[in-house]
Design a protein around this motif. Structure first.
Motif, PDB file in Angstrom:
ATOM      1  N   ALA A 190       0.834  -1.211   0.000  1.00 25.51           N
ATOM      2  CA  ALA A 190       0.000   0.000   0.000  1.00 25.51           C
ATOM      3  C   ALA A 190       0.862   1.251   0.000  1.00 25.51           C
ATOM      4  CB  ALA A 190      -0.944  -0.009   1.204  1.00 25.51           C
ATOM      5  N   GLN A 202       2.113   1.731  -3.477  1.00 26.81           N
ATOM      6  CA  GLN A 202       1.052   2.237  -4.351  1.00 26.81           C
ATOM      7  C   GLN A 202       0.758   3.708  -4.047  1.00 26.81           C
ATOM      8  OE1 GLN A 202      -2.472  -0.180  -4.495  1.00 26.81           O
ATOM      9  NE2 GLN A 202      -3.472   1.172  -5.952  1.00 26.81           N
ATOM     10  N   PHE A 203       0.720   4.062  -2.772  1.00 25.33           N
ATOM     11  CA  PHE A 203       0.481   5.452  -2.386  1.00 25.33           C
ATOM     12  C   PHE A 203       1.555   6.352  -2.986  1.00 25.33           C
ATOM     13  CE2 PHE A 203       1.012   9.183   0.203  1.00 25.33           C
ATOM     14  CZ  PHE A 203      -0.284   9.593   0.472  1.00 25.33           C
ATOM     15  N   CYS A 204       2.807   5.952  -2.833  1.00 28.52           N
ATOM     16  CA  CYS A 204       3.922   6.758  -3.346  1.00 28.52           C
ATOM     17  C   CYS A 204       3.894   6.847  -4.869  1.00 28.52           C
ATOM     18  CB  CYS A 204       5.256   6.189  -2.867  1.00 28.52           C
ATOM     19  SG  CYS A 204       5.512   6.381  -1.088  1.00 28.52           S
ATOM     20  N   ARG A 222       1.211   6.744  -6.764  1.00 28.61           N
ATOM     21  CA  ARG A 222       0.133   7.696  -7.085  1.00 28.61           C
ATOM     22  C   ARG A 222       0.605   9.137  -6.872  1.00 28.61           C
ATOM     23  NH1 ARG A 222      -5.350   5.491  -4.138  1.00 28.61           N
ATOM     24  NH2 ARG A 222      -5.587   3.564  -5.311  1.00 28.61           N
ATOM     25  N   ALA A 223       1.271   9.357  -5.746  1.00 33.16           N
ATOM     26  CA  ALA A 223       1.740  10.708  -5.432  1.00 33.16           C
ATOM     27  C   ALA A 223       2.745  11.179  -6.475  1.00 33.16           C
ATOM     28  CB  ALA A 223       2.360  10.750  -4.039  1.00 33.16           C
ATOM     29  N   ARG A 226       0.227  15.361   0.622  1.00 32.81           N
ATOM     30  CA  ARG A 226       0.452  13.917   0.515  1.00 32.81           C
ATOM     31  C   ARG A 226       1.268  13.402   1.703  1.00 32.81           C
ATOM     32  NH1 ARG A 226      -3.199  14.628  -1.444  1.00 32.81           N
ATOM     33  NH2 ARG A 226      -3.791  14.639  -3.610  1.00 32.81           N
ATOM     34  N   GLU A 261      -1.133  13.084   4.563  1.00 27.26           N
ATOM     35  CA  GLU A 261      -2.004  11.941   4.301  1.00 27.26           C
ATOM     36  C   GLU A 261      -1.255  10.624   4.543  1.00 27.26           C
ATOM     37  OE1 GLU A 261      -4.832  10.309   0.645  1.00 27.26           O
ATOM     38  OE2 GLU A 261      -3.564  12.057   0.330  1.00 27.26           O
ATOM     39  N   MET A 262      -0.032  10.556   4.071  1.00 24.88           N
ATOM     40  CA  MET A 262       0.773   9.351   4.258  1.00 24.88           C
ATOM     41  C   MET A 262       1.019   9.093   5.743  1.00 24.88           C
ATOM     42  SD  MET A 262       4.311   8.345   2.443  1.00 24.88           S
ATOM     43  CE  MET A 262       4.905   6.670   2.522  1.00 24.88           C
ATOM     44  N   ILE A 272      -6.312   2.119   4.706  1.00 20.75           N
ATOM     45  CA  ILE A 272      -5.705   1.615   3.472  1.00 20.75           C
ATOM     46  C   ILE A 272      -6.796   1.161   2.512  1.00 20.75           C
ATOM     47  CG2 ILE A 272      -4.360  -0.321   2.534  1.00 20.75           C
ATOM     48  CD1 ILE A 272      -2.539  -0.042   5.065  1.00 20.75           C
ATOM     49  N   ASN A 313      -8.893   4.010   1.019  1.00 22.85           N
ATOM     50  CA  ASN A 313      -8.178   4.761  -0.016  1.00 22.85           C
ATOM     51  C   ASN A 313      -7.844   3.918  -1.242  1.00 22.85           C
ATOM     52  OD1 ASN A 313      -7.409   7.659   0.920  1.00 22.85           O
ATOM     53  ND2 ASN A 313      -7.264   6.380   2.741  1.00 22.85           N
ATOM     54  N   LEU A 353      -6.054   1.218  -1.521  1.00 21.56           N
ATOM     55  CA  LEU A 353      -4.640   0.855  -1.570  1.00 21.56           C
ATOM     56  C   LEU A 353      -4.373  -0.595  -1.187  1.00 21.56           C
ATOM     57  CD1 LEU A 353      -3.294   4.081   0.175  1.00 21.56           C
ATOM     58  CD2 LEU A 353      -3.073   3.515  -2.255  1.00 21.56           C
TER      59      LEU A 353
END
Length: 103
Positions: free
Chosen positions: A16, A19-21, A23-24, A53, A56-57, A76, A79, A81
């Motif tokens: 996750a 994936q978050f990073c 997207r950012a 971000r 949020e992270m 997670i 969102n 993720l």
């Protein structure tokens, strides 16, 4: 928390974060490459976006512990993720407890 859920959660969380990073970074790239905006505007927008971000992270992923796992997995999942193929490896109870639709 079952040990098997904890082990699976750690894998889900690691994926996750990736994936978050991703997207950012895609968002950052979009801002940076928008040549219709003046450079200074892009810089300011990027700065604000990075700050948002980062917050949020931190909100989703900081304080890694078994006691926070349920809340973190709920966020997670909320969102989008969570790796669905790993979610099925969790116990029914833990998966239910972390279903964001229950909020």
């Amino acid at each position: 928390m079952k040990e098997s859920d904890w082990k699976t959660f750690k894998i889900i969380k690691k994926k996750a974060i990736e994936q978050f990073c991703t997207r950012a970074l895609d968002e950052f790239e979009t801002v940076i490459s928008d040549t219709n905006e003046p450079v200074h505007n892009r810089y300011l927008l990027l700065y604000k976006l990075v700050q948002n971000r980062d917050k949020e992270m931190s909100f989703i992923f900081d304080n890694h512990s078994q006691s926070n796992a349920r809340m973190q997995l709920t966020m997670i999942r909320a969102n989008g993720l969570a790796d669905g193929s790993l979610l099925v490896e969790l116990s029914d109870e833990f998966r239910e407890q972390t279903d964001p639709k229950r909020l």
